[in-house]
Design an enzyme around this catalytic site. Structure first.
Site, short mmCIF file in Angstrom:
data_model
loop_
_atom_site.label_atom_id
_atom_site.label_comp_id
_atom_site.label_asym_id
_atom_site.label_seq_id
_atom_site.Cartn_x
_atom_site.Cartn_y
_atom_site.Cartn_z
N HIS A 28 0.86 -1.19 0.00
CA HIS A 28 0.00 0.00 0.00
C HIS A 28 0.89 1.24 0.00
O HIS A 28 2.03 1.19 0.50
CB HIS A 28 -0.88 0.03 1.25
CG HIS A 28 -1.89 -1.06 1.31
ND1 HIS A 28 -2.88 -1.08 2.27
CD2 HIS A 28 -2.08 -2.18 0.56
CE1 HIS A 28 -3.62 -2.15 2.10
NE2 HIS A 28 -3.16 -2.83 1.06
N CYS A 84 -5.44 2.27 6.18
CA CYS A 84 -5.98 1.07 6.81
C CYS A 84 -5.19 0.79 8.10
O CYS A 84 -4.15 1.40 8.34
CB CYS A 84 -5.90 -0.11 5.85
SG CYS A 84 -4.22 -0.76 5.59
N GLU A 142 0.91 4.02 1.77
CA GLU A 142 1.36 4.50 3.07
C GLU A 142 2.36 3.55 3.72
O GLU A 142 3.33 3.97 4.34
CB GLU A 142 0.16 4.69 4.02
CG GLU A 142 -0.92 5.59 3.47
CD GLU A 142 -2.00 4.84 2.70
OE1 GLU A 142 -3.08 5.42 2.54
OE2 GLU A 142 -1.77 3.69 2.26
N CYS A 185 -1.44 0.06 7.47
CA CYS A 185 -0.68 1.25 7.11
C CYS A 185 -0.53 2.20 8.29
O CYS A 185 0.53 2.79 8.50
CB CYS A 185 -1.33 1.96 5.93
SG CYS A 185 -1.24 1.00 4.39
#
Length: 164
Positions: free
Chosen positions: A57, A87, A59, A90
């Site tokens: 992801h 999320c 992040e 992250c």
């Protein structure tokens, strides 16, 4: 320029990264890291498609790279701007990297409306603030930023197979 205007400007940059991620076949998320003086230190789009890594992801990858490149003191004074609320995975990475502030454009709840039950993004119903409150660091979380919703959601249009 006010702090709110700066946040919007940096979210626009993160959204450009999301557009690039989508154009390269990845999910349309982007993040940037900005130091206390306003210098963009790093940019990162989602890279799951490129890497075959489900944890790539924007992040998470940015926090991992940043933790290797900068001191914890520098990161504590920095802000991670991201198109959508991070999320739990992250947010945990941001926490452990010691990044002191998170600003996101669109909430996890709004993201779920965009993605539905698409298997490419099985969202959580746990926002970043809940993860941060569970820890011991006083990381500041700001978002969603209403002025950015239409611009950010436009990058997601036509991408998700909602399967509601």
């Amino acid at each position: 320029m006010s702090a709110e205007q700066r946040d919007v400007e940096y979210l626009k940059q993160a959204n450009e990264v999301a557009k690039q991620a989508r154009a390269s076949g990845n999910t349309p998320f982007g993040a940037i890291l900005v130091d206390e003086s306003g210098i963009v230190l790093m940019k990162q789009g989602n890279a799951e498609g490129d890497t075959g890594d489900a944890t790539a992801h924007a992040e998470m990858a940015l926090a991992s790279r940043a933790s290797r490149a900068f001191s914890k003191e520098t990161l504590w004074k920095s802000t991670l701007y991201t198109t959508c609320e991070p999320c739990p995975m992250c947010t945990g990475a941001i926490y452990w990297a010691n990044i002191g502030r998170i600003v996101y454009g669109v909430s996890e709840r709004r993201l779920l409306e965009l993605t539905g039950s698409d298997e490419k993004n099985p969202t959580f119903s746990m926002g970043a603030e809940a993860v941060i409150r569970s820890g011991q660091k006083d990381i500041h979380v700001t978002g969603p930023i209403p002025e950015m919703e239409s611009e950010i959601t436009a990058v997601h249009e036509g991408f998700w197979n909602k399967n509601n």
